[in-house]
Enzyme design. Sequence first.
Site, mmCIF file in Angstrom:
data_model
loop_
_atom_site.group_PDB
_atom_site.id
_atom_site.type_symbol
_atom_site.label_atom_id
_atom_site.label_comp_id
_atom_site.label_asym_id
_atom_site.label_seq_id
_atom_site.Cartn_x
_atom_site.Cartn_y
_atom_site.Cartn_z
ATOM 1 N N HIS A 56 19.749 8.800 54.756
ATOM 2 C CA HIS A 56 19.444 7.450 55.242
ATOM 3 C C HIS A 56 18.387 6.826 54.345
ATOM 4 O O HIS A 56 17.530 7.529 53.797
ATOM 5 C CB HIS A 56 18.947 7.525 56.687
ATOM 6 C CG HIS A 56 18.806 6.195 57.349
ATOM 7 N ND1 HIS A 56 17.714 5.380 57.127
ATOM 8 C CD2 HIS A 56 19.615 5.527 58.220
ATOM 9 C CE1 HIS A 56 17.849 4.279 57.848
ATOM 10 N NE2 HIS A 56 18.996 4.336 58.506
ATOM 11 N N GLU B 4 24.452 0.755 53.604
ATOM 12 C CA GLU B 4 23.281 0.101 54.187
ATOM 13 C C GLU B 4 22.507 -0.629 53.096
ATOM 14 O O GLU B 4 21.778 0.008 52.332
ATOM 15 C CB GLU B 4 22.318 1.124 54.776
ATOM 16 C CG GLU B 4 22.896 2.154 55.695
ATOM 17 C CD GLU B 4 21.803 3.123 56.120
ATOM 18 O OE1 GLU B 4 21.564 3.215 57.320
ATOM 19 O OE2 GLU B 4 21.179 3.747 55.250
ATOM 20 N N TRP C 2 19.003 6.416 66.714
ATOM 21 C CA TRP C 2 17.834 6.067 67.507
ATOM 22 C C TRP C 2 16.520 6.227 66.740
ATOM 23 O O TRP C 2 15.463 5.839 67.233
ATOM 24 C CB TRP C 2 17.796 6.919 68.775
ATOM 25 C CG TRP C 2 18.796 6.472 69.801
ATOM 26 C CD1 TRP C 2 19.855 5.627 69.612
ATOM 27 C CD2 TRP C 2 18.827 6.846 71.184
ATOM 28 N NE1 TRP C 2 20.545 5.457 70.776
ATOM 29 C CE2 TRP C 2 19.945 6.195 71.762
ATOM 30 C CE3 TRP C 2 18.044 7.672 71.973
ATOM 31 C CZ2 TRP C 2 20.279 6.339 73.107
ATOM 32 C CZ3 TRP C 2 18.383 7.829 73.309
ATOM 33 C CH2 TRP C 2 19.476 7.164 73.870
ATOM 34 N N GLU D 215 15.731 5.341 54.872
ATOM 35 C CA GLU D 215 14.351 5.666 55.242
ATOM 36 C C GLU D 215 13.979 7.064 54.785
ATOM 37 O O GLU D 215 12.820 7.320 54.423
ATOM 38 C CB GLU D 215 14.180 5.498 56.757
ATOM 39 C CG GLU D 215 14.240 4.036 57.179
ATOM 40 C CD GLU D 215 14.618 3.834 58.637
ATOM 41 O OE1 GLU D 215 14.714 2.664 59.039
ATOM 42 O OE2 GLU D 215 14.834 4.841 59.361
ATOM 43 N N GLY E 165 21.061 0.624 64.413
ATOM 44 C CA GLY E 165 19.700 1.086 64.652
ATOM 45 C C GLY E 165 19.167 0.603 65.987
ATOM 46 O O GLY E 165 19.554 1.075 67.055
ATOM 47 N N GLY E 166 18.253 -0.373 65.945
ATOM 48 C CA GLY E 166 17.553 -0.831 67.137
ATOM 49 C C GLY E 166 18.445 -1.256 68.275
ATOM 50 O O GLY E 166 18.136 -1.009 69.450
ATOM 51 N N GLY F 127 16.352 -3.201 59.622
ATOM 52 C CA GLY F 127 15.172 -3.464 60.426
ATOM 53 C C GLY F 127 14.461 -4.759 60.077
ATOM 54 O O GLY F 127 13.375 -5.024 60.585
#
Length: 253
Positions: free
Chosen positions: A97, A169, A11, A99, A236-237, A175
């Site tokens: 991750h 990933e 999330w 990010e 993800g989203g 994203g």
Amino acid sequence: MKRPKLIAGNWKMNTTVLEGLKTLDALLQGLSKQNPKVQVALAPPYTHLSDFQKKLKGSSICLAAQNVSDKLNGAYTGEVSVLMLKELGVRKVIIAHSERRQYYGETNDSALEKIKVVLKHEIYPIYCVGESLEDRESGHHFEVVEEQVTSVLYKLSEEKLPKITIAYEPVWAIGTGKTATPEQADEMHAFIRDVVGKRFGDDLGAQLQILYGGSVNAANAASLLAMPHIDGALVGGASLKPEEFLTIIQSAG
């Protein structure tokens, strides 16, 4: 080889606790009708974990965290330790991750230390690897991913390997709405198995659970999850949209 499928929802930094609980209620209601044959995990923000632990009691959903410190306690302002997560019923944790690597300077070395800590305390890591668009376009994507795998997994014992999940990933697909084709994703998953097999043997390479992450949604999940080397998805989203996440879960079964 038959490997268990896992659909994990990340999330990220989204929803307040109240918003998160509403979303979780919708997911639980949908799953009660769906009776999924795959593993499901949710990694909400830290602020949600206590409430989610209570709500998920008796549920098949595995509670996960988005990050963890490599220290158990001490003067580390803003950090959260594996002991704190374990107390809240967390059973899996996302590590490195893209990010975290991109924005917060996480490295293969720091990922290794975190993996060692969580395994010691019986929490299972989802270790993220993947290449940038520049790496992909320059033809260095296999080299980059191999380094991320070997610099971490090769430094662990053979006994620990079955407790680790890899999430591939491609950074350029996170994203962005872009997704690796099923063939591109499966090729990299197969490559990761080969890299692991060189160190630990083909059997352990074949047993390794590897998820795909990168703009997974209801429209593309089935084609990705049908590939022989893809064992699930780090979503993800789309995991914030109950109907879409339920569709992804169903497509994995």
